[in-house]
Motif scaffolding. Structure first.
Motif, short mmCIF file in Angstrom:
data_model
loop_
_atom_site.label_atom_id
_atom_site.label_comp_id
_atom_site.label_asym_id
_atom_site.label_seq_id
_atom_site.Cartn_x
_atom_site.Cartn_y
_atom_site.Cartn_z
N LEU A 170 0.76 -1.25 -0.17
CA LEU A 170 0.10 0.11 0.09
C LEU A 170 0.78 1.27 -0.09
N LEU A 171 2.02 1.30 0.73
CA LEU A 171 2.55 2.58 1.08
C LEU A 171 4.12 2.53 0.59
N ALA A 172 4.58 1.52 0.36
CA ALA A 172 6.07 1.35 0.15
C ALA A 172 6.44 2.14 -1.14
N PRO A 173 5.45 1.72 -2.35
CA PRO A 173 5.94 2.58 -3.41
C PRO A 173 5.79 4.11 -3.55
N LEU A 174 4.68 4.70 -2.79
CA LEU A 174 4.76 6.20 -2.74
C LEU A 174 6.26 6.52 -1.67
N TYR A 175 6.47 5.90 -0.84
CA TYR A 175 7.65 6.07 0.10
C TYR A 175 8.99 6.22 -0.60
N TRP A 176 9.13 5.22 -1.47
CA TRP A 176 10.26 5.12 -2.23
C TRP A 176 10.47 6.44 -3.14
N ARG A 177 9.33 6.52 -3.96
CA ARG A 177 9.38 7.68 -4.83
C ARG A 177 9.69 9.10 -4.05
N MET A 178 8.92 9.31 -2.98
CA MET A 178 8.82 10.67 -2.30
C MET A 178 10.15 10.76 -1.41
N VAL A 179 10.48 9.87 -0.51
CA VAL A 179 11.69 9.86 0.29
C VAL A 179 12.84 9.57 -0.14
N VAL A 180 12.97 8.47 -1.12
CA VAL A 180 14.34 7.89 -1.45
C VAL A 180 14.71 8.82 -2.84
N ARG A 181 13.50 8.76 -3.73
CA ARG A 181 13.98 9.45 -5.03
C ARG A 181 13.74 11.16 -4.96
N GLY A 182 13.02 11.42 -3.90
CA GLY A 182 12.70 12.82 -3.79
C GLY A 182 11.76 13.46 -5.06
N VAL A 183 10.94 12.57 -5.46
CA VAL A 183 9.99 12.93 -6.47
C VAL A 183 8.52 12.89 -5.92
N THR A 184 7.72 14.19 -5.95
CA THR A 184 6.25 14.27 -5.63
C THR A 184 5.34 13.82 -6.89
N PRO A 185 4.64 12.88 -6.70
CA PRO A 185 3.69 12.29 -7.80
C PRO A 185 2.37 13.37 -7.96
N SER A 186 1.98 13.53 -9.00
CA SER A 186 0.66 14.40 -9.29
C SER A 186 -0.36 13.43 -8.56
N ARG A 187 -1.66 14.12 -8.74
CA ARG A 187 -2.85 13.20 -8.47
C ARG A 187 -2.99 12.19 -9.67
N ASP A 188 -2.54 12.47 -10.90
CA ASP A 188 -2.67 11.42 -11.99
C ASP A 188 -1.79 10.37 -11.62
N ASP A 189 -0.63 10.61 -11.06
CA ASP A 189 0.38 9.47 -10.83
C ASP A 189 -0.21 8.76 -9.66
N LEU A 190 -0.96 9.38 -8.55
CA LEU A 190 -1.32 8.54 -7.47
C LEU A 190 -2.62 7.98 -8.01
N ALA A 191 -3.36 8.08 -8.87
CA ALA A 191 -4.58 7.50 -9.55
C ALA A 191 -4.06 6.13 -10.16
N LEU A 192 -2.81 6.22 -10.79
CA LEU A 192 -2.37 5.18 -11.67
C LEU A 192 -1.84 4.37 -10.84
N GLN A 193 -0.86 4.79 -9.55
CA GLN A 193 -0.41 3.91 -8.42
C GLN A 193 -1.49 3.11 -7.85
N THR A 194 -2.53 3.79 -7.57
CA THR A 194 -3.90 3.22 -6.87
C THR A 194 -4.44 2.14 -7.63
N GLN A 195 -4.44 2.24 -9.01
CA GLN A 195 -5.18 1.23 -9.76
C GLN A 195 -4.00 -0.11 -9.71
N VAL A 196 -2.79 0.32 -9.89
CA VAL A 196 -1.89 -0.89 -9.77
C VAL A 196 -1.75 -1.63 -8.45
N ILE A 197 -1.81 -0.95 -7.24
CA ILE A 197 -1.96 -1.54 -5.99
C ILE A 197 -3.06 -2.35 -5.83
N THR A 198 -4.23 -1.69 -6.11
CA THR A 198 -5.58 -2.33 -6.17
C THR A 198 -5.48 -3.73 -6.87
N ALA A 199 -5.12 -3.66 -8.19
CA ALA A 199 -4.89 -4.95 -9.04
C ALA A 199 -4.00 -5.86 -8.52
#
Length: 211
Positions: A170-199
């Motif tokens: 649930l949370l590791a992909p977002l944490y990796w992107r923001m804390v490790v890589r220093g990238v802030t995802p857009s709402r569209d990025d989060l929507a896609l991430q949500t679909q992938v995690i749900t699937a």
């Protein structure tokens, strides 16, 4: 009678400097995080923290016996705020999206983004900081666990789902992107991430059911 008045005075609550004012404690927490973000935990000075908060060093030692105890109290207070209950949404996917939005809001804070990598580094060197670091993670995982519980009640996920794996997912992909890589995802990025995690969670559910 004089003795009674004296006894009454001795039972009165302390006032003034003797009272640990909540507003000063909050100011000390803010100053502590600012100092930590600016200099790192290893170089953190309680004298500078007190000066940032407009207080004397004694105000810190009335509350916390050490720098480590100060860190634990400050992070615990932050963890309580992070773990505020999420509103329920009709589906697992909507619940996950709301969870990621809230996590993004926390992780994009400039102080949080600077402190977390240093916290991980300190945790690798110190058992005490490892315990504090674990409590930070636990605050987020408790919130994510509510999402799983609701999905189980809606029959979107099985009760026997591997919860540790699901919580990581649930949370590791977002944490990796923001804390490790220093990238802030857009709402569209989060929507896609949500679909992938749900699937992924539902695929794990199907795999589990076939065993």
């Amino acid at each position: 009678m004089e003795r009674n008045r004296s006894d009454e005075k001795s039972r009165r609550k302390p006032s003034g400097a003797a009272v640990q004012r909540a507003d000063l404690t909050e100011a000390l927490y803010r100053a502590f995080f600012e100092e930590w973000a600016e200099r790192g935990f290893g170089a953190l000075s309680l004298e500078r923290v007190a000066a940032r908060a407009g207080a004397g060093k004694a105000a810190i030692y009335r509350r916390f016996p050490s720098r480590l105890a100060f860190a634990e109290a400050a992070i615990s207070a932050l963890g309580v705020r992070i773990a505020l209950p999420e509103a329920e949404h009709p589906t697992l996917e909507e619940d996950i999206f709301a969870l990621l939005l809230r996590a993004r809001a926390v992780l994009r804070h400039p102080l949080v983004r600077r402190i977390l990598p240093d916290l991980h580094a300190e945790a690798a060197r110190s058992h005490e900081m490892r315990a504090i670091n674990d409590r930070v993670a636990e605050a987020r995982r408790k919130q994510a666990e509510q999402v799983l519980e609701r999905a189980v009640l809606r029959d979107e996920l099985p009760a026997r789902i591997d919860r540790e794996l699901a919580l990581d997912l649930l949370l590791a992909p977002l944490y990796w992107r923001m804390v490790v890589r220093g990238v802030t995802p857009s709402r569209d990025d989060l929507a896609l991430q949500t679909q992938v995690i749900t699937a992924g969670l539902k695929a794990a559910n199907r795999h589990h059911a076939s065993l």
